[in-house]
Write a protein that holds these residues in place. Structure first.
Motif, mmCIF file in Angstrom:
data_model
loop_
_atom_site.group_PDB
_atom_site.id
_atom_site.type_symbol
_atom_site.label_atom_id
_atom_site.label_comp_id
_atom_site.label_asym_id
_atom_site.label_seq_id
_atom_site.Cartn_x
_atom_site.Cartn_y
_atom_site.Cartn_z
ATOM 1 N N LEU A 92 0.856 -1.187 0.000
ATOM 2 C CA LEU A 92 0.000 0.000 0.000
ATOM 3 C C LEU A 92 0.887 1.231 0.000
ATOM 4 O O LEU A 92 1.627 1.472 0.943
ATOM 5 C CB LEU A 92 -0.909 0.001 1.230
ATOM 6 N N ALA A 93 0.815 1.998 -1.086
ATOM 7 C CA ALA A 93 1.725 3.126 -1.266
ATOM 8 C C ALA A 93 0.952 4.411 -1.491
ATOM 9 O O ALA A 93 -0.266 4.410 -1.680
ATOM 10 C CB ALA A 93 2.669 2.856 -2.447
ATOM 11 N N ALA A 94 1.682 5.520 -1.466
ATOM 12 C CA ALA A 94 1.100 6.837 -1.700
ATOM 13 C C ALA A 94 2.140 7.724 -2.359
ATOM 14 O O ALA A 94 3.348 7.519 -2.183
ATOM 15 C CB ALA A 94 0.623 7.465 -0.393
ATOM 16 N N SER A 95 1.682 8.696 -3.115
ATOM 17 C CA SER A 95 2.581 9.659 -3.755
ATOM 18 C C SER A 95 1.940 11.035 -3.690
ATOM 19 O O SER A 95 0.721 11.161 -3.575
ATOM 20 C CB SER A 95 2.854 9.276 -5.215
ATOM 21 N N THR A 96 2.766 12.076 -3.758
ATOM 22 C CA THR A 96 2.269 13.445 -3.679
ATOM 23 C C THR A 96 2.422 14.165 -5.007
ATOM 24 O O THR A 96 3.229 13.789 -5.853
ATOM 25 C CB THR A 96 3.009 14.251 -2.604
ATOM 26 N N ASP A 97 1.633 15.223 -5.156
ATOM 27 C CA ASP A 97 1.695 16.082 -6.330
ATOM 28 C C ASP A 97 1.694 17.523 -5.830
ATOM 29 O O ASP A 97 0.706 17.996 -5.301
ATOM 30 C CB ASP A 97 0.487 15.820 -7.235
ATOM 31 N N GLY A 98 2.829 18.220 -5.966
ATOM 32 C CA GLY A 98 2.897 19.609 -5.547
ATOM 33 C C GLY A 98 3.703 19.862 -4.300
ATOM 34 O O GLY A 98 3.694 20.978 -3.776
ATOM 35 N N GLY A 99 4.425 18.852 -3.818
ATOM 36 C CA GLY A 99 5.234 19.050 -2.622
ATOM 37 C C GLY A 99 5.483 17.731 -1.929
ATOM 38 O O GLY A 99 4.887 16.707 -2.273
ATOM 39 N N PRO A 100 6.357 17.699 -0.918
ATOM 40 C CA PRO A 100 6.683 16.462 -0.222
ATOM 41 C C PRO A 100 5.654 16.113 0.852
ATOM 42 O O PRO A 100 4.820 16.933 1.242
ATOM 43 C CB PRO A 100 8.035 16.775 0.408
ATOM 44 N N PHE A 101 5.762 14.899 1.372
ATOM 45 C CA PHE A 101 4.847 14.447 2.421
ATOM 46 C C PHE A 101 5.062 15.202 3.726
ATOM 47 O O PHE A 101 4.186 15.191 4.599
ATOM 48 C CB PHE A 101 5.004 12.943 2.652
ATOM 49 N N THR A 132 8.408 12.135 -1.499
ATOM 50 C CA THR A 132 7.277 12.384 -2.398
ATOM 51 C C THR A 132 6.555 11.090 -2.757
ATOM 52 O O THR A 132 5.623 11.107 -3.550
ATOM 53 C CB THR A 132 7.742 13.103 -3.679
ATOM 54 N N ALA A 133 7.002 9.989 -2.200
ATOM 55 C CA ALA A 133 6.310 8.704 -2.291
ATOM 56 C C ALA A 133 6.543 7.952 -0.996
ATOM 57 O O ALA A 133 7.585 8.109 -0.350
ATOM 58 C CB ALA A 133 6.802 7.901 -3.494
ATOM 59 N N PHE A 134 5.563 7.137 -0.607
ATOM 60 C CA PHE A 134 5.628 6.453 0.680
ATOM 61 C C PHE A 134 5.033 5.065 0.556
ATOM 62 O O PHE A 134 3.986 4.880 -0.078
ATOM 63 C CB PHE A 134 4.828 7.232 1.734
ATOM 64 N N VAL A 135 5.682 4.087 1.155
ATOM 65 C CA VAL A 135 5.056 2.791 1.409
ATOM 66 C C VAL A 135 4.548 2.848 2.841
ATOM 67 O O VAL A 135 5.330 2.855 3.791
ATOM 68 C CB VAL A 135 6.045 1.627 1.224
ATOM 69 N N LEU A 136 3.237 2.916 2.980
ATOM 70 C CA LEU A 136 2.647 3.074 4.305
ATOM 71 C C LEU A 136 2.423 1.735 4.999
ATOM 72 O O LEU A 136 2.544 1.629 6.222
ATOM 73 C CB LEU A 136 1.341 3.840 4.203
ATOM 74 N N GLY A 137 2.065 0.724 4.234
ATOM 75 C CA GLY A 137 1.803 -0.575 4.832
ATOM 76 C C GLY A 137 1.792 -1.660 3.795
ATOM 77 O O GLY A 137 1.951 -1.405 2.591
ATOM 78 N N GLU A 138 1.587 -2.903 4.229
ATOM 79 C CA GLU A 138 1.525 -4.023 3.292
ATOM 80 C C GLU A 138 0.765 -5.179 3.921
ATOM 81 O O GLU A 138 0.779 -5.380 5.139
ATOM 82 C CB GLU A 138 2.931 -4.485 2.902
ATOM 83 N N PHE A 139 0.061 -5.911 3.058
ATOM 84 C CA PHE A 139 -0.525 -7.187 3.439
ATOM 85 C C PHE A 139 0.439 -8.277 2.979
ATOM 86 O O PHE A 139 0.946 -8.229 1.857
ATOM 87 C CB PHE A 139 -1.886 -7.383 2.766
ATOM 88 N N ALA A 150 2.686 -2.228 9.343
ATOM 89 C CA ALA A 150 2.928 -0.794 9.176
ATOM 90 C C ALA A 150 4.376 -0.606 8.735
ATOM 91 O O ALA A 150 5.295 -1.035 9.441
ATOM 92 C CB ALA A 150 2.657 -0.057 10.477
ATOM 93 N N VAL A 151 4.592 0.043 7.584
ATOM 94 C CA VAL A 151 5.938 0.144 7.019
ATOM 95 C C VAL A 151 6.537 1.534 7.216
ATOM 96 O O VAL A 151 7.533 1.705 7.907
ATOM 97 C CB VAL A 151 5.946 -0.241 5.529
ATOM 98 N N GLY A 152 5.968 2.576 6.571
ATOM 99 C CA GLY A 152 6.479 3.936 6.750
ATOM 100 C C GLY A 152 7.819 4.185 6.105
ATOM 101 O O GLY A 152 8.670 4.876 6.669
ATOM 102 N N GLN A 153 8.035 3.664 4.893
ATOM 103 C CA GLN A 153 9.294 3.866 4.161
ATOM 104 C C GLN A 153 9.067 4.861 3.029
ATOM 105 O O GLN A 153 8.144 4.701 2.240
ATOM 106 C CB GLN A 153 9.806 2.545 3.590
ATOM 107 N N GLY A 154 9.919 5.891 2.915
ATOM 108 C CA GLY A 154 9.704 6.956 1.938
ATOM 109 C C GLY A 154 10.699 6.961 0.800
ATOM 110 O O GLY A 154 11.785 6.384 0.886
ATOM 111 N N TYR A 155 10.298 7.642 -0.279
ATOM 112 C CA TYR A 155 11.137 7.840 -1.461
ATOM 113 C C TYR A 155 11.117 9.324 -1.812
ATOM 114 O O TYR A 155 10.052 9.956 -1.803
ATOM 115 C CB TYR A 155 10.594 7.070 -2.668
ATOM 116 N N SER A 156 12.263 9.873 -2.156
ATOM 117 C CA SER A 156 12.307 11.264 -2.605
ATOM 118 C C SER A 156 12.155 11.381 -4.114
ATOM 119 O O SER A 156 12.125 12.482 -4.652
ATOM 120 C CB SER A 156 13.636 11.914 -2.172
ATOM 121 N N SER A 157 12.037 10.247 -4.798
ATOM 122 C CA SER A 157 11.951 10.229 -6.263
ATOM 123 C C SER A 157 10.524 10.092 -6.769
ATOM 124 O O SER A 157 10.311 9.848 -7.959
ATOM 125 C CB SER A 157 12.811 9.090 -6.819
#
Length: 420
Positions: A92-101, A132-139, A150-157
């Motif tokens: 389960l991931a997330a990404s942003t548009d317009g700025g960092p998390f 600007t991208a995050f892995v928040l969790g995983e099944f 619960a993961v909470g690992q981020g990416y700046s790319s």
């Protein structure tokens, strides 16, 4: 849940919400999911996000985004019972548009029982900075059962970096090919001719995933379909909604009460005018569902009478016949279950077969409206321009919602009573 912890998942039908608080200067965020074998996708089809909203197995579907008074959620529906046996992990991931998390307040992921609405797990992310991208969790599977971590690992790319890290082929600008080196000619005796090798059939490269999307706003309300690659095939128009409160009252200025019920029935409709002058309406009333491969080249997929369902209301527009359209007005009416759009969160998404999706929210309704103009699509020199309307209209006494939107946009049709 603290980062790194895990819990058993007691059910298989799940609703996963990525949530945060919106506000001035807060970047937009998008939820996504990756289905992995040995830490990587098998193909780009194992990536579920706004441009590829459903996995072929039906196990994961991107439902869409809603804004409830500044609390935004982007939702994935996951049926673990339908996850293929080869799949070991659903990220389960997330990404942003317009700025960092780091600029996104109140970021969390929440796992709910899709049937009962009870919370299975929740992870609040509080340490994001430049990601600007995050892995928040995983099944993940463990001894024949599913667990959530619960993961909470981020990416700046960003989303591109996250996707490529898991094996996704991302669409990017093509670089000019280097010229081939000149062949070397070698002399051979005439008695030993050089054999001609059999031709090698070319290998088709994988179709890259497009990460682009378009969100229409009051400040930027229109977009060209051709500039977004939406030039052919069926464009799906989706209306998805959620009732924010069970009951709400109008202020003393309006002096009336409005009840929003769980059985709210909205009808997605389209007024059309073809290039040959023919006009009409596509709607559930009167079973005027239209047709996709003959005039009007617009088809209502069905009538969702269940209220805030996962799929909402959908219609399709055949862009192979875009030269046949002069203008199309997409609108929605309340058939039953409420007397206005107050306390309703609704999102409109136009998804061309080829091209970036176009979405926008309706915003807050502050008038006793039972009909809302959503989007106006007009022909412009062979191209189609999508204009966000999000215009709540108030019918006069005795005037139907359809006639009201007709008057507002000058369609000039004759109306008679109809029923489903």
């Amino acid at each position: 849940m603290p980062k790194g912890s895990n819990v058993p998942v007691p059910t298989t039908a799940l609703r996963v919400e990525l949530g945060w608080r919106s506000g001035p200067g807060v970047p937009d965020a998008d939820a996504s999911a990756l289905l992995l074998v040995s830490g990587r996708v098998r193909s780009d089809g194992d990536f579920v996000f706004y441009n590829q909203p459903e996995h072929s197995s039906g196990a994961v579907r991107h439902e869409g985004k809603r804004d409830a008074g500044g609390q935004v959620t982007d939702t994935l529906l996951i049926d673990l019972a339908r996850v293929e046996p080869a799949i070991e992990t659903v990220v389960l991931a997330a990404s942003t548009d317009g700025g960092p998390f780091g600029q996104v307040p109140g970021l969390y992921v929440r796992v709910l029982d899709a049937q009962r609405g009870t919370e299975v797990a929740r992870f609040d992310s509080a340490d994001a900075t430049v990601e600007t991208a995050f892995v928040l969790g995983e099944f993940y599977r463990r001894q024949g059962a599913w667990k959530f971590r619960a993961v909470g690992q981020g990416y700046s790319s960003g989303l591109e970096g996250l996707a490529t890290d898991y094996g996704i082929t991302v669409d990017e600008p093509q670089h000019a090919a280097q010229p081939a080196a000149p062949p070397v000619t070698m002399a051979r005796p005439a008695a030993q001719p050089v054999p001609t090798p059999p031709p090698v059939p070319p290998t088709a490269p994988p179709t890259p995933v497009r990460l682009t999307k378009v969100t229409l706003t009051k400040e930027a309300p229109s977009v060209s379909l051709s500039k977004q690659g939406g030039t052919s095939g069926a464009m799906r128009v989706n209306l998805n909604w959620e009732v924010r409160k069970q009951f709400s009252g109008w202020g003393s200025k309006l002096g009336r009460a409005v009840a929003m019920h769980a059985d709210l029935d909205l009808d997605l409709c389209a007024l059309y005018e073809l290039s040959d002058g023919r006009k009409g309406v596509v709607q559930a009333l009167g079973n005027a569902y239209g047709a996709l491969h003959q005039p009007p080249y617009i088809h209502l997929d069905g009538d969702d009478r269940t209220g805030a369902s996962a799929s909402g209301e959908n219609l399709s527009i055949n862009l192979d016949h875009k030269q046949s359209f002069r203008r199309i007005l997409i609108f929605v009416t309340i058939y039953e279950g409420a007397r206005s759009f107050a306390d309703l969160n609704a999102t409109v998404t136009l998804q061309p077969l080829n091209g970036a999706p176009i979405d926008f929210s309706l915003g807050e309704c502050t008038v006793p409206s039972t009909v809302c103009a959503l989007a106006l699509i007009t022909s412009n020199g062979g191209d189609l321009i999508v204009q966000r309307e999000a215009r709540f209209l108030v019918p006069e006494r005795g005037v139907s919602p359809q006639r009201t939107v007709d008057y507002a946009y000058g369609w000039g049709m004759n109306w008679t009573p109809g029923r489903k």
